[in-house]
Scaffold this motif. Structure first.
Motif, PDB file in Angstrom:
ATOM      1  N   LEU A  24      14.749 -37.727 -38.559  1.00  0.00           N
ATOM      2  CA  LEU A  24      13.819 -37.028 -37.421  1.00  0.00           C
ATOM      3  C   LEU A  24      12.432 -37.700 -38.359  1.00  0.00           C
ATOM      4  O   LEU A  24      11.012 -37.005 -38.156  1.00  0.00           O
ATOM      5  CB  LEU A  24      13.567 -35.662 -38.621  1.00  0.00           C
ATOM      6  CG  LEU A  24      14.884 -34.077 -37.679  1.00  0.00           C
ATOM      7  CD1 LEU A  24      15.093 -33.405 -38.761  1.00  0.00           C
ATOM      8  CD2 LEU A  24      14.271 -34.341 -36.667  1.00  0.00           C
ATOM      9  N   ASP A  26       9.354 -40.221 -38.912  1.00  0.00           N
ATOM     10  CA  ASP A  26       8.121 -40.607 -37.814  1.00  0.00           C
ATOM     11  C   ASP A  26       8.965 -42.729 -38.370  1.00  0.00           C
ATOM     12  O   ASP A  26       7.974 -42.832 -37.391  1.00  0.00           O
ATOM     13  CB  ASP A  26       7.115 -40.201 -37.301  1.00  0.00           C
ATOM     14  CG  ASP A  26       7.210 -39.144 -36.508  1.00  0.00           C
ATOM     15  OD1 ASP A  26       8.233 -38.700 -36.093  1.00  0.00           O
ATOM     16  OD2 ASP A  26       6.270 -38.490 -36.516  1.00  0.00           O
ATOM     17  N   MET A  48      22.018 -35.754 -33.511  1.00  0.00           N
ATOM     18  CA  MET A  48      21.271 -34.952 -33.761  1.00  0.00           C
ATOM     19  C   MET A  48      21.492 -33.977 -32.034  1.00  0.00           C
ATOM     20  O   MET A  48      20.738 -32.823 -32.860  1.00  0.00           O
ATOM     21  CB  MET A  48      20.299 -35.891 -33.401  1.00  0.00           C
ATOM     22  CG  MET A  48      20.042 -36.540 -34.397  1.00  0.00           C
ATOM     23  SD  MET A  48      19.208 -36.024 -35.940  1.00  0.00           S
ATOM     24  CE  MET A  48      17.404 -35.726 -35.672  1.00  0.00           C
ATOM     25  N   SER A  56      14.902 -28.421 -30.293  1.00  0.00           N
ATOM     26  CA  SER A  56      14.690 -29.093 -31.650  1.00  0.00           C
ATOM     27  C   SER A  56      15.090 -30.240 -30.966  1.00  0.00           C
ATOM     28  O   SER A  56      14.345 -31.415 -31.457  1.00  0.00           O
ATOM     29  CB  SER A  56      15.281 -28.708 -32.690  1.00  0.00           C
ATOM     30  OG  SER A  56      14.975 -27.427 -33.195  1.00  0.00           O
ATOM     31  N   TYR A  57      16.117 -30.562 -30.349  1.00  0.00           N
ATOM     32  CA  TYR A  57      16.524 -31.670 -30.511  1.00  0.00           C
ATOM     33  C   TYR A  57      16.134 -32.222 -28.858  1.00  0.00           C
ATOM     34  O   TYR A  57      15.464 -33.753 -28.571  1.00  0.00           O
ATOM     35  CB  TYR A  57      18.140 -31.370 -29.772  1.00  0.00           C
ATOM     36  CG  TYR A  57      18.560 -33.199 -28.718  1.00  0.00           C
ATOM     37  CD1 TYR A  57      18.708 -34.209 -29.475  1.00  0.00           C
ATOM     38  CD2 TYR A  57      18.624 -32.911 -27.348  1.00  0.00           C
ATOM     39  CE1 TYR A  57      19.488 -35.624 -29.359  1.00  0.00           C
ATOM     40  CE2 TYR A  57      18.957 -34.465 -27.012  1.00  0.00           C
ATOM     41  CZ  TYR A  57      20.041 -35.491 -27.989  1.00  0.00           C
ATOM     42  OH  TYR A  57      20.084 -36.840 -27.065  1.00  0.00           O
ATOM     43  N   TRP A  60      12.895 -33.263 -30.244  1.00  0.00           N
ATOM     44  CA  TRP A  60      12.531 -35.152 -31.301  1.00  0.00           C
ATOM     45  C   TRP A  60      13.067 -36.387 -30.050  1.00  0.00           C
ATOM     46  O   TRP A  60      12.301 -36.954 -30.350  1.00  0.00           O
ATOM     47  CB  TRP A  60      14.107 -34.591 -32.017  1.00  0.00           C
ATOM     48  CG  TRP A  60      14.588 -36.236 -32.726  1.00  0.00           C
ATOM     49  CD1 TRP A  60      13.941 -36.411 -33.547  1.00  0.00           C
ATOM     50  CD2 TRP A  60      15.749 -37.169 -32.776  1.00  0.00           C
ATOM     51  NE1 TRP A  60      14.765 -37.335 -34.155  1.00  0.00           N
ATOM     52  CE2 TRP A  60      15.742 -38.241 -33.244  1.00  0.00           C
ATOM     53  CE3 TRP A  60      16.747 -36.555 -31.686  1.00  0.00           C
ATOM     54  CZ2 TRP A  60      16.594 -38.921 -33.196  1.00  0.00           C
ATOM     55  CZ3 TRP A  60      17.860 -37.128 -31.113  1.00  0.00           C
ATOM     56  CH2 TRP A  60      17.693 -38.957 -32.381  1.00  0.00           C
ATOM     57  N   ARG A  63       9.360 -36.320 -28.964  1.00  0.00           N
ATOM     58  CA  ARG A  63       8.828 -37.555 -30.011  1.00  0.00           C
ATOM     59  C   ARG A  63       9.177 -39.136 -29.386  1.00  0.00           C
ATOM     60  O   ARG A  63       8.339 -39.081 -30.098  1.00  0.00           O
ATOM     61  CB  ARG A  63       8.804 -36.878 -30.751  1.00  0.00           C
ATOM     62  CG  ARG A  63       8.213 -37.434 -31.823  1.00  0.00           C
ATOM     63  CD  ARG A  63       7.696 -36.039 -33.033  1.00  0.00           C
ATOM     64  NE  ARG A  63       8.500 -36.628 -34.177  1.00  0.00           N
ATOM     65  CZ  ARG A  63       9.661 -36.138 -34.331  1.00  0.00           C
ATOM     66  NH1 ARG A  63       9.702 -34.688 -34.153  1.00  0.00           N
ATOM     67  NH2 ARG A  63      10.496 -36.262 -35.134  1.00  0.00           N
TER      68      ARG A  63
END
Length: 75
Positions: A24, A26, A48, A56-57, A60, A63
């Motif tokens: 999670l 960065d 994950m 949320s997955y 993520w 991102r």
């Protein structure tokens, strides 16, 4: 043909928690997680997927992809 899920090694709850926390972040690459815990990037994604809520997955992964597009060496 269905895509097989990567097998994850037997990990303790504390190891899973640390992998999730690192993933999670960065500031931690998949390579660093692999060096420390011996799991592949596909196994990290599987961990994950299994441990985060679906939204949320997805956030993520989005991102991580965006960072990967902007940086040469990222997750």
């Amino acid at each position: 043909m269905a895509k097989l899920m990567p097998q994850t090694p037997d990990l303790s709850a504390s190891q899973l928690s640390e992998i999730i926390e690192m993933a999670l972040s960065d500031h931690v690459s998949f390579g660093q997680i692999t060096q420390q815990h011996g799991v592949t990037p596909d196994q990290i994604k599987s961990i994950m997927r299994e441990n985060l809520k679906p939204g949320s997955y997805q956030s993520w992964r989005k991102r991580v992809r965006e960072f990967g597009d902007r940086r040469e060496h990222y997750k």
